[in-house]
Design an enzyme around this catalytic site. Structure first.
Site, PDB file in Angstrom:
ATOM      1  N   TYR A  67      39.751  15.209  64.978  1.00  0.00           N
ATOM      2  CA  TYR A  67      38.717  15.858  64.172  1.00  0.00           C
ATOM      3  C   TYR A  67      38.612  17.339  64.530  1.00  0.00           C
ATOM      4  O   TYR A  67      38.549  18.204  63.643  1.00  0.00           O
ATOM      5  CB  TYR A  67      37.378  15.149  64.391  1.00  0.00           C
ATOM      6  CG  TYR A  67      36.216  15.799  63.688  1.00  0.00           C
ATOM      7  CD1 TYR A  67      36.076  15.705  62.303  1.00  0.00           C
ATOM      8  CD2 TYR A  67      35.263  16.513  64.409  1.00  0.00           C
ATOM      9  CE1 TYR A  67      35.010  16.310  61.654  1.00  0.00           C
ATOM     10  CE2 TYR A  67      34.198  17.117  63.770  1.00  0.00           C
ATOM     11  CZ  TYR A  67      34.080  17.015  62.396  1.00  0.00           C
ATOM     12  OH  TYR A  67      33.029  17.631  61.760  1.00  0.00           O
ATOM     13  N   GLU A 117      25.762  14.309  58.363  1.00  0.00           N
ATOM     14  CA  GLU A 117      25.004  15.057  59.371  1.00  0.00           C
ATOM     15  C   GLU A 117      23.575  14.537  59.440  1.00  0.00           C
ATOM     16  O   GLU A 117      22.970  14.491  60.518  1.00  0.00           O
ATOM     17  CB  GLU A 117      25.013  16.557  59.047  1.00  0.00           C
ATOM     18  CG  GLU A 117      26.356  17.235  59.211  1.00  0.00           C
ATOM     19  CD  GLU A 117      26.830  17.350  60.657  1.00  0.00           C
ATOM     20  OE1 GLU A 117      26.074  16.962  61.576  1.00  0.00           O
ATOM     21  OE2 GLU A 117      27.967  17.810  60.860  1.00  0.00           O
ATOM     22  N   TRP A 141      27.932  12.924  67.097  1.00  0.00           N
ATOM     23  CA  TRP A 141      28.817  12.962  65.939  1.00  0.00           C
ATOM     24  C   TRP A 141      29.930  11.930  66.069  1.00  0.00           C
ATOM     25  O   TRP A 141      30.368  11.352  65.077  1.00  0.00           O
ATOM     26  CB  TRP A 141      29.399  14.353  65.742  1.00  0.00           C
ATOM     27  CG  TRP A 141      30.433  14.383  64.658  1.00  0.00           C
ATOM     28  CD1 TRP A 141      31.758  14.649  64.774  1.00  0.00           C
ATOM     29  CD2 TRP A 141      30.231  14.065  63.269  1.00  0.00           C
ATOM     30  NE1 TRP A 141      32.389  14.539  63.557  1.00  0.00           N
ATOM     31  CE2 TRP A 141      31.475  14.182  62.611  1.00  0.00           C
ATOM     32  CE3 TRP A 141      29.108  13.700  62.520  1.00  0.00           C
ATOM     33  CZ2 TRP A 141      31.623  13.943  61.251  1.00  0.00           C
ATOM     34  CZ3 TRP A 141      29.264  13.459  61.164  1.00  0.00           C
ATOM     35  CH2 TRP A 141      30.514  13.581  60.535  1.00  0.00           C
TER      36      TRP A 141
END
Length: 206
Positions: free
Chosen positions: A29, A51, A59
């Protein structure tokens, strides 16, 4: 030689920002997505929703469930999600493959309708979000140089809330700005910082 503990080096001596650690999915990522400038409305809507789900979590927790989120929310197609019913909400609150937070689920459905309105009023989601791009600032050298909230993210959050969006606080908005390339918060010395800068230099703002 490692000039800062905020840069991590792999066995190929490739430097990365500290936050991706040694998790391979997180590293992918970081290397392939985080900070790359995006103006595709579909991806922008998906990310602002994810988010929102991240709020209070890491995350990585969301990233590991992203495929499941896409399946659960019709690949984050605004028109489809905006038509989700109470039965869909109940279904999603029982789906163990995602974060089963009723408030965040309802907010995603609600925000789909707001996204459709924004596309109509602004021309695109990208046109709205990219207006909050800050002027060039000093590149971060340490994690302490990166703020959790900025004036621009506060303005974005305030305007989204004025338009009726939910789960879009200033911290959420800044994380969104970082990930979508509206800012470049790769640390100086990170192997991706200059690549992202070159992409931003060539990027056609909406």
């Amino acid at each position: 030689m490692n000039p800062t503990t905020d840069l991590l080096y792999d066995d190929q001596n490739r430097a990365r920002c500290w936050w991706c650690g040694d998790d391979q999915e997180y590293r992918r990522y970081h290397d392939q997505e985080w900070g790359t400038p995006v103006k595709d409305d579909h991806r922008l809507f998906e990310k602002i929703c994810l988010e929102g789900f991240q709020c209070g979590l890491s995350w990585l927790t969301i990233l590991r469930r992203r495929t499941a989120f896409r399946k659960a929310f019709a690949d984050f197609d605004c028109e489809t999600v905006g038509r989700f019913s109470a039965a869909d909400v109940n279904r999603l609150t029982k789906d163990e493959s995602i974060i089963r937070h009723r408030g965040k689920i309802n907010a995603t459905i609600h925000n789909a309708g707001k996204a459709i309105e924004m596309r109509s009023s602004e021309g695109s989601l990208a046109a709205f979000f990219w207006q909050f791009e800050p002027s060039r600032s000093r590149p971060p050298r340490r994690r302490q140089d990166i703020a959790a909230v900025t004036g621009e993210s506060t303005q974005m959050s305030r305007e989204l809330k004025r338009r009726g969006w939910k789960f879009v606080g200033p911290t959420t908005c800044y994380a969104f700005m970082q990930s979508m390339g509206i800012v470049n918060d790769h640390l100086v010395g990170c192997g991706d910082r200059e690549r992202i800068e070159r992409l931003r230099d060539r990027f056609q703002r909406p």
